[in-house]
Design an enzyme around this catalytic site. Structure first.
Site, short mmCIF file in Angstrom:
data_model
loop_
_atom_site.label_atom_id
_atom_site.label_comp_id
_atom_site.label_asym_id
_atom_site.label_seq_id
_atom_site.Cartn_x
_atom_site.Cartn_y
_atom_site.Cartn_z
N PHE A 111 0.68 -1.34 0.01
CA PHE A 111 0.57 0.14 -0.13
C PHE A 111 0.87 1.27 0.33
CE2 PHE A 111 -0.20 2.34 3.83
CZ PHE A 111 0.28 2.00 5.05
N LYS A 112 2.02 0.90 0.06
CA LYS A 112 3.39 2.05 0.10
C LYS A 112 3.08 3.34 -1.15
CE LYS A 112 5.23 1.30 4.40
NZ LYS A 112 4.52 0.24 4.96
N ASP A 113 2.77 2.08 -1.92
CA ASP A 113 2.45 2.80 -3.43
C ASP A 113 1.65 4.41 -3.14
OD1 ASP A 113 4.69 0.88 -4.38
OD2 ASP A 113 3.22 -0.32 -4.34
N LEU A 116 3.55 6.86 -2.05
CA LEU A 116 4.99 6.88 -2.71
C LEU A 116 4.75 7.21 -3.81
CD1 LEU A 116 6.67 5.04 -0.01
CD2 LEU A 116 7.04 7.37 -0.26
#
Ligand SMILES: *Cc1c(COP(=O)(O)O)cnc(C)c1O
Length: 464
Positions: A111-113, A116
């Site tokens: 989920f960090k995409d 970021l």
């Protein structure tokens, strides 16, 4: 209305416009930057409910970014989310009695995409406009590193240096980072632990002349733009679930480490999204679960688990939430944080709003319950949960006492954690073609001594 500015939770930073807040990251007084007001959008929900993900992201993000022209913002968002493999960006799936919000369709499958990919393009936009440069230094135990690298790879004005503990991240996660061969990406395998990497980070960032000389920046979730971009999917998921169920309220369960993700959900609720409550799930590293059950925030030892991105004892974003609970009084926050730094412990009165009305409730899932949950969902529904998501689902089940629909955030693709999946199901079934392809990929990585001086010298020689 007054424009939104960003001030420090500790009060000693002049208000900043959005772009400066993004470039600053952590406030100079050591606090976190927060918006001077939270817009109320309860009157907009009807109008927004059918928007696709990028259009909804535009409507929400622009409320907080009044120094960024609308057409530029729209383009950044379009570009960031066009890298996602699913047309809905963040699809919601009904699995058994719960709704799974799949946040893992980005280029590194976590989920960090979502944050970021956006932050990488935002940096590019601001640096282009200011003819600036940026050297990002990051320490990672897994997901953050690859998502950050993927967000800025190939960019002209940015060099990124990512430290990971040599031989101590999963081989898959290591390859996700070291197979990115763009000239602006530098992977450093530090001969030490993740804590050593973090200590090196701290040392370099507290050397202000070095920091300023090399325009050092960060990509971790103290950066407001990360939290901001995550508010969007709470709205997006709510609209899908309201449409499907006819309900008017809902609950979210969030696998939590640094408290960035669930904090975005808390902001969504303050903005007027009808969230009945947020369920915070931890693993054995349960400082936050203990806090929400007792009011005592006390540091323990980090133990390694099957869901490593939740292996955190001190959750950096907790300070933002604390600010609101301390009556938006920065002196109170500074006092509590100083006490915590000195004693490893602080206590919030049980009658603080939010502990009493239980807008956040919390629980922990240990390895056994997490693996059991993976096995159960696989057998019953033929659906594979990654170990972070499974912890969230397990804790959600413990709180299944309200009628409101339950949305569980799926924070990583199961194929990122094939060993845990095999332990849980007895089968080697967690696969993704993108990860399979890494097996034969060329990699580039520098092994470096566990010393701040070594990293400093390396960085100074290769800084943008
Ligand atoms: C980073 C991460 C988390 C924790 O999110 P926070 O915002 O730090 O609370 C949970 N699951 C996965 C897979 C992650 O990568």
């Amino acid at each position: 209305m007054n424009p939104i500015r960003y001030v420090s939770t500790r009060g000693a930073q002049a208000p900043l416009a959005f772009k400066d807040a993004v470039m600053t990251g952590l406030a100079r007084d050591g606090g976190l930057l927060i918006p001077t007001r939270i817009p109320d959008v309860s009157g907009k929900l009807e109008e927004w409910k059918d928007l696709d993900y990028p259009d909804l992201a535009f409507e929400i993000i622009r409320l907080f970014t009044d120094d960024l022209p609308g057409d530029r913002l729209r383009e950044l968002i379009e570009r960031a989310y066009s890298t996602f493999a699913h047309p809905d960006v963040a699809p919601v799936r009904k699995v058994g009695g719960i709704h799974i919000l799949e946040l893992f369709h980005g280029p590194t499958l976590a989920f960090k995409d979502i944050a970021l990919q956006f932050l990488g393009r935002l940096f590019e936009e601001i640096l282009e406009e200011r003819q600036g440069r940026l050297n990002i230094l990051a320490a990672t135990s897994g997901d953050t590193g690859s998502a950050a690298i993927c967000g800025v790879r190939g960019q002209e004005r940015i060099h990124i240096f990512v430290m990971h503990p040599h031989g101590r991240v999963s081989p898959l996660q290591e390859r996700q980072m070291t197979s990115v061969l763009d000239a602006n990406v530098f992977n450093l395998a530090v001969k030490g632990s993740f804590d050593d990497c973090q200590l090196i980070m701290k040392t370099l960032f507290s050397d202000l002349p070095f920091k300023d000389a090399h325009a050092l920046g960060t990509v971790n979730s103290v950066n407001w733009a990360r939290v901001l971009s995550q508010i969007v999917y709470y709205f997006y998921a709510a609209f899908r679930v309201f449409e499907e169920t006819g309900a008017a309220h809902l609950q979210f369960s969030v696998p939590t480490g640094n408290f960035g993700d669930i904090l975005a959900g808390w902001y969504a609720k303050q903005m007027g999204l009808p969230v009945r409550r947020l369920i915070l799930a931890t693993n054995e590293n349960d400082i936050l679960a203990r806090f929400f059950n007792t009011g005592v925030y006390a540091k323990g030892q980090v133990v390694p688990t099957v869901n490593p991105s939740m292996d955190i004892q001190v959750a950096s974003n907790f300070e933002r939430w604390l600010y609101y609970k301390a009556g938006q009084d920065p002196r109170k926050v500074a006092r509590l944080m100083t006490q915590f730094a000195m004693e490893g412990r602080m206590e919030i009165p049980r009658d603080a709003k939010g502990l009493v009305d239980r807008e956040i409730v919390a629980g922990a899932s240990d390895t056994k319950h997490t693996l059991d949950t993976i096995k159960r969902y696989h057998e019953k529904f033929n659906y594979l949960l990654d170990p972070h998501t499974a912890a969230g689902v397990f804790v959600a089940e413990q709180y299944n006492e309200l009628d409101d629909p339950m949305v569980c955030l799926a924070t990583a693709h199961p194929a990122k954690f094939p060993d845990a999946i095999e332990d849980a199901t007895g089968q080697d079934i967690a696969r993704h073609p993108m990860l399979d392809a890494l097996k034969n990929a060329k990699t580039r990585c520098e092994v470096i001594d566990n010393s701040a001086e070594a990293v400093k010298t390396y960085l100074a020689a290769r800084a943008r």
